[in-house]
Design a protein around this motif. Structure first.
Motif, short mmCIF file in Angstrom:
data_model
loop_
_atom_site.label_atom_id
_atom_site.label_comp_id
_atom_site.label_asym_id
_atom_site.label_seq_id
_atom_site.Cartn_x
_atom_site.Cartn_y
_atom_site.Cartn_z
N LYS A 1 31.84 32.89 20.50
CA LYS A 1 31.96 31.67 19.62
C LYS A 1 30.68 31.26 19.15
N TRP A 2 29.33 31.90 19.70
CA TRP A 2 28.11 31.49 19.23
C TRP A 2 27.88 32.12 17.93
N LEU A 3 28.53 33.07 17.41
CA LEU A 3 28.48 33.72 16.13
C LEU A 3 28.73 32.64 14.86
N ASN A 4 29.27 31.59 15.53
CA ASN A 4 29.95 30.51 14.26
C ASN A 4 28.89 29.38 14.21
N GLU A 5 27.69 29.48 15.04
CA GLU A 5 26.85 28.40 14.93
C GLU A 5 26.02 28.38 13.66
N VAL A 6 25.98 29.68 12.96
CA VAL A 6 25.48 29.77 11.72
C VAL A 6 26.19 29.85 10.31
N SER A 7 25.93 30.06 9.36
CA SER A 7 26.59 30.13 8.18
C SER A 7 27.52 31.45 8.22
N ALA A 8 28.88 31.44 7.72
CA ALA A 8 29.54 32.71 7.96
C ALA A 8 29.10 33.72 6.88
N GLN A 9 28.40 33.30 5.73
CA GLN A 9 27.78 34.06 5.01
C GLN A 9 26.67 35.13 5.53
N SER B 1 20.21 32.61 12.79
CA SER B 1 20.58 33.44 11.65
C SER B 1 20.21 34.65 11.69
N ALA B 2 18.87 35.05 12.05
CA ALA B 2 18.38 36.13 11.74
C ALA B 2 19.03 37.06 12.71
N ILE C 1 19.69 24.57 2.35
CA ILE C 1 20.20 25.83 2.77
C ILE C 1 21.40 25.58 3.83
N GLU C 2 22.43 26.06 3.49
CA GLU C 2 23.53 25.96 4.34
C GLU C 2 23.40 26.16 5.69
N LYS C 3 24.08 25.18 6.62
CA LYS C 3 23.87 24.89 8.01
C LYS C 3 22.72 24.84 8.66
N ILE C 4 21.57 24.65 7.70
CA ILE C 4 20.31 24.40 8.19
C ILE C 4 19.58 23.09 7.73
N GLY C 5 20.25 22.74 6.55
CA GLY C 5 19.81 21.47 5.91
C GLY C 5 18.37 21.67 5.05
N LYS C 6 17.88 20.47 4.61
CA LYS C 6 16.83 20.39 3.87
C LYS C 6 15.55 20.79 4.33
N ILE C 7 14.98 21.61 3.72
CA ILE C 7 13.78 22.20 4.36
C ILE C 7 12.42 22.10 3.53
N GLN C 8 11.43 21.51 3.94
CA GLN C 8 10.16 21.31 3.03
C GLN C 8 9.70 22.84 2.77
N ASN D 1 35.65 39.49 12.23
CA ASN D 1 35.85 38.09 11.87
C ASN D 1 36.75 37.53 12.85
N GLN D 2 37.64 38.71 13.38
CA GLN D 2 38.86 38.17 14.67
C GLN D 2 37.73 38.24 15.75
N LEU D 3 36.69 38.81 15.94
CA LEU D 3 35.94 38.73 17.27
C LEU D 3 35.40 37.36 17.32
N LYS D 4 35.06 36.90 16.08
CA LYS D 4 34.12 35.62 16.19
C LYS D 4 35.41 34.34 16.71
N LYS D 5 36.37 34.58 16.65
CA LYS D 5 37.25 33.61 17.11
C LYS D 5 37.51 33.44 18.61
N THR D 6 36.98 34.72 19.47
CA THR D 6 37.17 34.69 20.61
C THR D 6 36.14 33.97 21.42
N ASP D 7 36.44 33.29 22.61
CA ASP D 7 35.64 32.46 23.35
C ASP D 7 33.93 33.13 23.61
N GLU D 8 34.20 34.31 23.82
CA GLU D 8 32.97 35.15 24.25
C GLU D 8 31.93 35.18 22.93
#
Length: 379
Positions: free
Chosen positions: A66-74, A22-23, A130-137, A57-64
């Motif tokens: 696609k790793w940008l979608n592994e985290v929250s869009a925010q 994410s960072a 936290i979105e896409k990361i889950g419950k963190i202690q 945002n259009q760039l995120k839809k390409t296969d090259e």
């Protein structure tokens, strides 16, 4: 007013991987948007941050990418908002031109979606969602209110631990104040001289503890430099695992120094606020101009004078204390706090103020703090 809190997170290894991703995506989106704006400027194309964000945002839809979608869009969306805010500060002449973020030097951090944050408790342990990361202690001494909306939540990594900082609406502290005006004179010899406190607040960088840490830092820096020179291949420096270990150790030493200095400033500002004055007056400081002096720039940087002023300002606001910044040309050091005459020939080397008219003999910084306490805002 908005109150900000910071809590330490205890993520699992899987969660930490997602947080680093994410960072990294936040930094990539910011740099991509900045590069796009500079490219359009060179070509003479008028475009806004909003246009760059749509293209991203259009760039995120390409296969090259696609790793940008592994985290929250925010995460990436807020990076463009941060870039927009940086350009606004630049055009309003409140900051410099936006710069590219470095993976090596800049702190890893990202935005967390405010309406997805939920605090829970299970078997005596505290968790934050936290979105896409889950419950963190997490671990904290704060009583965090359960709200539907938190202000500007950010997750950051300081080289050792992960933290979540967020803000929420909070009323001011309703405490009875004394009808006293306090003047604060900042310096290099001592951090601050306060008009109504007998002893000046010491410079933490002159203590044996900090000197020992700085000595250790210098040795580590020399050690890593020798290793770089030893593994040099022509004009190219080869980075070994031992060099990486040393650099991580150097980062932790820097972290420790920063924490010691920040803790000292928090203690100093709390000490002043707890005297419950009705007004606090500080001198005008041109930090950027002072940093241009090569003889004192390092000392000024270590003193964190701007951070002291920032903390003093928000703590005064929280406690209902009037914060006043004296005029740029107010002669706090050259004016006699007893009779009011201005000594124009006072040198920086003169550490004791001696008045030629009334015979006052006072420490230079103490005299300046008393003058600041008596400062009146011009109508």
């Amino acid at each position: 007013m908005i109150k900000a809190i910071k809590i330490r997170l205890k993520p699992t290894k899987e969660q930490e991987v997602l947080m680093f991703k994410s960072a990294g995506i936040a930094r990539f989106a910011y740099n991509w948007g900045l590069a796009k704006q500079e490219e359009n400027y060179r070509k003479g194309i008028k475009s806004s941050i909003k246009d760059s964000r749509k293209e991203f945002n259009q760039l995120k839809k390409t296969d090259e990418y696609k790793w940008l979608n592994e985290v929250s869009a925010q995460v990436s969306q807020q990076a463009f908002e941060d870039l927009k805010a940086a350009y606004k500060k630049f055009f309003d002449k409140n900051g410099g031109k936006p710069k590219f973020k470095s993976k090596k030097r800049d702190q890893p951090k990202f935005y967390a979606r405010y309406d997805a944050i939920k605090f829970t408790k299970n078997n005596g342990l505290f968790y934050v969602q936290i979105e896409k990361i889950g419950k963190i202690q997490y671990k904290s001494n704060y009583d965090i209110p359960q709200l539907a909306k938190y202000i500007n939540p950010r997750v950051s990594f300081d080289g050792k631990y992960w933290y979540l900082s967020l803000g929420f609406e909070h009323g001011t502290n309703k405490s009875k104040l004394d009808n006293v005006s306090v003047g604060i004179d900042l310096g290099i010899k001592d951090l601050a001289t306060v008009s109504h406190i007998d002893k000046p607040i010491k410079n933490i960088n002159k203590t044996a503890k900090v000197r020992k840490i700085k000595k250790k830092l210098k040795r580590l820096q020399r050690k890593v430099s020798r290793k770089y020179e030893k593994n040099k291949d022509g004009n190219k420096y080869n980075k070994t695992k031992n060099i990486s270990k040393l650099e991580r150790e150097i980062k932790l030493v820097h972290r420790r120094l920063i924490n010691i200095r920040l803790n000292h400033i928090h203690q100093a500002t709390n000490l002043i606020v707890k005297t419950k004055p009705s007004r606090v007056v500080m001198e005008y400081l041109n930090i950027q101009g002072m940093m241009k002096n090569k003889h004192v720039s390092k000392a000024i940087q270590e003193q964190k004078l701007y951070e002291f002023k920032r903390q003093m300002k928000y703590k005064c606001e929280f406690n209902g204390i009037d914060f006043v910044e004296a005029d740029k040309w107010y002669p706090s050091s050259k004016m006699c706090s007893c009779c009011g005459i201005v000594k124009k020939d006072l040198k920086l080397s003169d550490r004791t103020y001696v008045c030629d008219k009334c015979g006052l003999i006072e420490d230079r910084d103490k005299n300046a703090s008393i003058n600041l306490a008596n400062y009146q805002v011009a109508n």
